[in-house]
Design a protein around this motif. Structure first.
Motif, PDB file in Angstrom:
ATOM      1  N   UNK A 158       0.797  -1.378   0.095  1.00  0.00           N
ATOM      2  CA  UNK A 158      -0.052  -0.082   0.054  1.00  0.00           C
ATOM      3  C   UNK A 158       1.170   1.396   0.059  1.00  0.00           C
ATOM      4  N   UNK A 159       2.175   1.287   0.809  1.00  0.00           N
ATOM      5  CA  UNK A 159       2.884   2.510   0.800  1.00  0.00           C
ATOM      6  C   UNK A 159       3.539   2.453  -0.464  1.00  0.00           C
ATOM      7  N   UNK A 160       3.990   1.461  -0.987  1.00  0.00           N
ATOM      8  CA  UNK A 160       4.543   1.649  -2.204  1.00  0.00           C
ATOM      9  C   UNK A 160       3.785   2.278  -3.309  1.00  0.00           C
ATOM     10  N   UNK A 161       2.549   1.664  -3.548  1.00  0.00           N
ATOM     11  CA  UNK A 161       1.534   2.084  -4.500  1.00  0.00           C
ATOM     12  C   UNK A 161       1.250   3.540  -4.404  1.00  0.00           C
ATOM     13  N   UNK A 162       0.924   4.099  -3.035  1.00  0.00           N
ATOM     14  CA  UNK A 162       0.675   5.291  -2.835  1.00  0.00           C
ATOM     15  C   UNK A 162       1.662   6.446  -3.048  1.00  0.00           C
ATOM     16  N   UNK A 163       2.700   6.150  -2.585  1.00  0.00           N
ATOM     17  CA  UNK A 163       4.005   6.553  -3.071  1.00  0.00           C
ATOM     18  C   UNK A 163       4.673   6.868  -4.272  1.00  0.00           C
ATOM     19  N   UNK A 164       4.238   6.040  -5.003  1.00  0.00           N
ATOM     20  CA  UNK A 164       4.724   6.145  -6.235  1.00  0.00           C
ATOM     21  C   UNK A 164       4.190   7.238  -7.113  1.00  0.00           C
TER      22      UNK A 164
END
Length: 436
Positions: A158-164
């Motif tokens: 979730x963090x990786x997708x949002x931060x991208x």
């Protein structure tokens, strides 16, 4: 010895009855277990994560005037807007509240924007055209390891997708700001190097971090689940064994081990007193089994730092599960075996949240977790083993739900056996009736 001929009709019943029962039970087992693990991210709902913005902002020079900016707030707003609200429960809180939520097992992780985020981002913009070493601003994605290994993976994704997406937005803004600043410079408009452009395009460095890493012997957050499973199985299997062996000693059914067969004379005892006797045996067994489990856990190094709490809760949970199973057997007889299997195993394991977070399972499984015994026992074990026996982290709920289950077993078991005795349905009364 008299023999009874097996007619085609009786043979058909012998085949059809177990086949039908097993078809229903195994189908339910397949639906529950496969639905539980088939698509955790597709089933994601109300998954709690904290968002902490500690950024104090920075003052930058814009066209000869000072301007206060807070890029951390922009990033936080972008995260709130970008994270799907139907899947993730993103809670915007302070750092102390985030720590409390982590400590009490209320959230699976946190996204933390540091206090110097804006300052570092401004330095990065200046450093893209001025020589010298600079560091990219950092955002930390914390995972709560005590909530299970699968939950950490979900938080990270979730963090990786949002931060991208956030990184792209911030990168575009920063690149535009740098170009505008260079264009307005009296020295002209120097070119931004290719390396600097790459840095500006992805300006934020995302760091993954465990919040309070689990000690050795925690099995990556799985020991609580397996310890709870041991307690549950000891209660279910223990109830069946005690039920069968006590009935054999009382003469209500034969005992057979290999070629050795014995059927004791029936004991004149009521259903109510038989249940009390079995419950008493269950209490003794619960203490012995819990002590043995604790001894094994200490030897293997998985008992944690709260052995007394672990022992006491194990005894309580085991007694509650065992006495409930016995009340079911007293009420429904052989059918109670299937009921216990369904309640404690078929429905219990998928709704335990011990491996896959309950927020990553179908909603009907999450609903079962509200009252299924396995989930309550797991919450208590998780609190003891990973969260220092914090009542708010699940131990309180585990204790009170175990006590509630024990109370329901006592009320239900006493009521049904008293009713059977009152109606004259004593087990010994059926011994003189021969099957035709």
């Amino acid at each position: 010895m008299d023999t009874i001929r097996i007619t085609p009709r009786r043979l058909a019943r012998m085949v059809a009855a177990p086949t039908a029962v097993l078809a229903v039970v195994m189908s339910l087992l397949g639906v529950m277990y496969l639905a539980y693990i088939a698509d955790p991210e597709g089933n994601l709902h109300d998954f709690p994560i904290a968002l902490v913005n500690q950024d104090v902002g920075d003052t930058i020079d814009t066209d000869g005037r000072a301007e206060h900016v807070n890029f951390g707030k922009q990033v936080a707003d972008a995260l709130v807007a970008g994270v799907p609200a139907d899947q993730v429960d993103l809670r915007v809180v302070g750092i102390s509240e985030s720590e409390r939520l982590m400590r009490t097992a209320q959230i699976y992780g946190a996204v933390i924007i540091p206090s110097d985020f804006s300052k570092r981002l401004g330095i990065l913009g200046v450093g893209s055209v001025v020589g010298g070493e600079i560091e990219r601003p950092i955002i930390t994605v914390q995972t709560n390891s005590g909530m299970g290994p699968y939950s950490a993976g979900i938080v990270t994704r979730i963090g990786a997708q949002a931060m991208a997406e956030v990184n792209k937005q911030v990168g575009d803004q920063l690149t535009t700001r740098v170009r505008d600043t260079l264009a307005a410079s009296p020295q002209g408009s120097p070119e931004i190097s290719g390396a600097a452009q790459l840095t500006l395009a992805q300006p934020i460095q995302v760091i993954e971090q465990e919040w309070r890493p689990l000690r050795a012997g925690a099995g990556m957050g799985l020991t609580a689940f397996f310890y709870a499973l041991l307690i549950l199985m000891a209660g279910v299997v223990g109830a069946m064994v005690i039920h069968t062996m006590v009935d054999a000693q009382l003469g209500f059914q034969p005992t057979e081990y290999g070629p050795w067969y014995v059927h004791y004379p029936p004991t004149p005892i009521s259903r109510f007193h038989t249940l009390l006797l079995k419950w008493g045996v269950m209490v003794v067994v619960a203490v012995v089994i819990s002590l043995l489990y604790l001894l094994v856990a200490k030897i293997l190094g998985v008992a944690g730092d709260q052995p007394v709490q672990l022992l006491l809760f194990s005894v309580l949970a085991l007694i509650a599960v065992g006495m409930t199973c016995m009340a079911s057997l007293a009420a429904f007889g052989t059918a109670g075996l299937l009921i216990n299997l369904a309640v404690f195993v078929i429905l219990g394991l998928p709704s335990s949240s011990g491996t896959v977070p309950i927020q990553a399972t179908p909603r009907y499984i999450a609903w079962l977790a509200e009252f299924e015994p396995m989930h309550q026992v797991y919450l208590g074990m998780r609190s003891i083993l990973y969260f220092e026996s914090d009542y708010a982290a699940g131990l309180g709920r585990g204790i009170w739900m175990s006590l509630l289950g024990l109370l329901l077993a006592l009320i239900g078991g006493i009521a049904i056996t008293r009713y059977y005795d009152f109606k004259g349905l004593h087990r010994e009364n059926f011994l003189d009736k021969k099957a035709v």
